[in-house]
Design a protein around this motif. Structure first.
Motif, mmCIF file in Angstrom:
data_model
loop_
_atom_site.group_PDB
_atom_site.id
_atom_site.type_symbol
_atom_site.label_atom_id
_atom_site.label_comp_id
_atom_site.label_asym_id
_atom_site.label_seq_id
_atom_site.Cartn_x
_atom_site.Cartn_y
_atom_site.Cartn_z
ATOM 1 N N UNK A 1 3.638 0.283 20.213
ATOM 2 C CA UNK A 1 3.760 1.038 18.975
ATOM 3 C C UNK A 1 3.027 0.309 17.855
ATOM 4 N N UNK A 2 2.967 0.888 16.730
ATOM 5 C CA UNK A 2 2.290 0.570 15.465
ATOM 6 C C UNK A 2 0.796 0.887 15.587
ATOM 7 N N UNK A 3 0.085 0.837 14.463
ATOM 8 C CA UNK A 3 -1.308 1.293 14.424
ATOM 9 C C UNK A 3 -2.206 0.482 15.350
ATOM 10 N N UNK B 1 15.762 -0.764 23.753
ATOM 11 C CA UNK B 1 16.465 0.471 24.061
ATOM 12 C C UNK B 1 15.563 1.691 24.125
ATOM 13 N N UNK B 2 14.267 1.501 23.868
ATOM 14 C CA UNK B 2 13.326 2.623 23.912
ATOM 15 C C UNK B 2 12.143 2.249 24.788
ATOM 16 N N UNK B 3 11.470 3.267 25.321
ATOM 17 C CA UNK B 3 10.323 3.004 26.177
ATOM 18 C C UNK B 3 9.409 4.221 26.203
ATOM 19 N N UNK C 1 11.306 7.704 24.386
ATOM 20 C CA UNK C 1 12.343 7.833 25.408
ATOM 21 C C UNK C 1 13.384 6.731 25.244
ATOM 22 N N UNK C 2 14.618 7.084 25.525
ATOM 23 C CA UNK C 2 15.741 6.157 25.363
ATOM 24 C C UNK C 2 16.134 5.603 26.729
ATOM 25 N N UNK D 1 8.132 1.625 31.255
ATOM 26 C CA UNK D 1 8.538 2.740 32.112
ATOM 27 C C UNK D 1 10.046 2.935 32.193
ATOM 28 N N UNK D 2 10.829 2.133 31.459
ATOM 29 C CA UNK D 2 12.265 2.352 31.403
ATOM 30 C C UNK D 2 13.030 1.847 32.607
#
Length: 532
Positions: free
Chosen positions: A309-311, A320-322, A328-329, A344-345
């Motif tokens: 994430x980010x620019x 807790x996210x992916x 996705x949580x 990939x969670x």
């Protein structure tokens, strides 16, 4: 400055030189050398030795020769201001016209690099025959002075031109200023400092060309407006940092390149995978689908690959996210509360009890529980909880996994207490019927009904009471018999109304749950009563 007398075949001639002799004793070369006995007899250096009796000579060119062109060159050893060129061509007594015909049509070139083209042409002979002692002003600058002539096939030359030519130069005198960067009649004036090669017009001091980064006739004006180099004809890249103009001489960006550009001139785009000023930063490598980041900002304009994430796509998804855009949580069921993989969670260490799958997002199938759903639920469980192996028990069982039978209680999870009027407070763990009968004075399946008083010893009604007691005793016997039958049958009464004798379990060894009725020996009045 000096004066020099030259001895020509026709006599002694004194020539006053106002300028320096630049060609004397310099290195000379020629296209071919006429070979006759002594190989040094006609060498190229003879034309600069200042001895008019020794001349250079080449092989012939023209009709009877494979050669069609001829040249001779002197290297002045440096770039100088030149004023004139004097050539003394070989003369033979009585053959002056022939020699002029051989000399005719020649050219003189002056250059800094040895090229012979229109830019370096100093003189071209015309249709008239030249004098054998020839001088021409050649106000220029250069290092190499070339004599060139030709007799080409299929070309008609002017009258008097010889078609078979021997080239014989006895002296070539190049006049100019010996000192670098000067001009004027006495070579004492300084050329403008920015003249190309530090030479200028030998008479008026204007520059033949400017050094890089300068312009105008005296080369005292810097290149402007984003131009640089020779004659200010090269344009800056326009990619200097902070919009600075490039150096007017070299074109370089003094403060470096703006974002996205590199090289000394900042004219090269950043290589893929780099960005920023002078391309010194590396992209994160996490742009979507392997695309390159923006060469100016480093941003992933198409977005980040899953997990980032980010620019700049340099940060992992928050805990807790992916996945793509970190939208996705995680399942929240990774073993030991580990966080799932941000890409990939998946749960790399496995799942908590009660869950399976790479992402631990699937519950155990019904009837299974525990780590990896590898444990079967107890058959005494009505429903089992897969995460901690606890159960809601079937009737008659209790405990975390429903392995303990009810004691002193009955029903689901043994939540109901046996009646306090059951013998030993013991009842059937499934439906609560008193297992060993009721205490004195109570009856019913769960010993919850109390008998009325049976005392018959009132002194005022002895006669009437005897008959009543006999009737009650008979009824009690019948009740006991029916109750035992129902209890041993193991089946409750099918009557719509609840039977007071149903589901009474047998005592061990067939013992009755009821006390035997007897008459005290000291009361003989009631012995041997029988139904009439």
């Amino acid at each position: 400055m000096y004066h020099r007398c030259l001895l020509f075949l026709t006599g002694v001639t004194c020539i006053a030189f106002a300028y320096d002799d630049l060609s004397k004793g310099r290195v000379a070369t020629q296209s071919t050398s006429y070979m006759y006995m002594n190989p040094d007899l006609y060498k190229a250096d003879n034309a600069v030795d200042r001895n008019i009796t020794t001349c250079m000579r080449t092989d012939l060119i023209g009709v009877n020769s494979p050669d069609r062109t001829v040249w001779w060159r002197v290297d002045l050893g440096g770039v100088y201001n030149i004023y004139s060129v004097n050539i003394l061509f070989k003369n033979y007594e009585g053959h002056e016209i022939r020699q002029q015909g051989r000399f005719a049509g020649f050219s003189i070139y002056v250059s800094t690099n040895g090229t012979r083209d229109n830019s370096s042409l100093c003189f071209k002979d015309g249709p008239k025959l030249p004098p054998l002692n020839f001088t021409t002003n050649c106000i220029t600058s250069g290092r190499y002075v070339d004599f060139y002539n030709e007799r080409l096939h299929g070309v008609t030359y002017p009258d008097g031109y010889a078609y078979v030519v021997f080239t014989e130069l006895c002296e070539v005198i190049v006049q100019g200023c010996q000192a670098s960067g000067v001009y004027g009649d006495n070579c004492t004036e300084q050329c403008p400092p920015n003249c190309r090669d530090n030479v200028c017009h030998i008479q008026n001091g204007t520059c033949f060309g400017c050094a890089q980064g300068w312009m105008d006739t005296t080369c005292n004006t810097k290149c402007t407006g984003g131009w640089y180099g020779q004659n200010c004809k090269q344009q800056c890249s326009g990619h200097c940092r902070d919009k600075y103009v490039c150096n007017h001489v070299t074109g370089q960006c003094v403060n470096g390149c703006s974002a996205g550009w590199r090289g000394t001139l900042c004219d090269k785009v950043c290589d893929n995978g780099t960005y920023g000023n002078n391309c010194v930063h590396n992209c994160s490598g996490n742009c979507l689908n392997g695309s390159s980041c923006n060469k100016q900002t480093g941003y992933c304009d198409m977005g980040c690959k899953p997990g980032y994430t980010n620019a700049l796509c340099k940060k992992h998804c928050p805990a807790g996210y992916f996945g793509y855009r970190c939208e996705k949580i995680c399942s929240g069921h990774c073993l030991n509360d580990f966080v799932c993989n941000f890409i990939d969670g998946t749960c790399s260490e496995g799942c908590q009890a009660g869950y399976i799958g790479k992402m631990c997002n699937s519950s155990c199938t019904e009837g299974y529980q525990g780590q990896n759903c590898s444990h079967l639920c107890s058959p005494n469980c009505k429903t089992c909880k897969p995460t901690d192996e606890t159960c809601i028990c079937h009737t008659g069982w209790m405990g975390p996994n429903c392995s303990i039978g009810c004691v002193g209680s009955y029903g689901e999870n043994c939540r109901y207490r046996c009646s306090t009027h059951c013998v030993n407070q013991t009842c059937n763990r499934f439906h609560g019927i008193c297992q060993f009968g009721c205490e004195n004075g109570y009856h019913g399946q769960k010993c919850e009904q109390e008998y009325p008083s049976t005392s018959c010893l009132s002194s005022g009604f002895i006669g009437a009471s005897v008959s009543a007691c006999v009737f009650i005793a008979t009824a009690v016997v019948i009740f006991i018999i029916r109750r035992k039958r129902l209890f041993f049958s193991g089946k409750p009464s099918i009557s719509n109304k609840e039977s007071p004798y149903a589901d009474i379990e047998n005592q061990p060894g067939g013992a009755s749950t009821y006390q035997e009725l007897t008459v005290p020996e000291n009361n003989k009045d009631y012995e041997n009563l029988a139904l009439q």
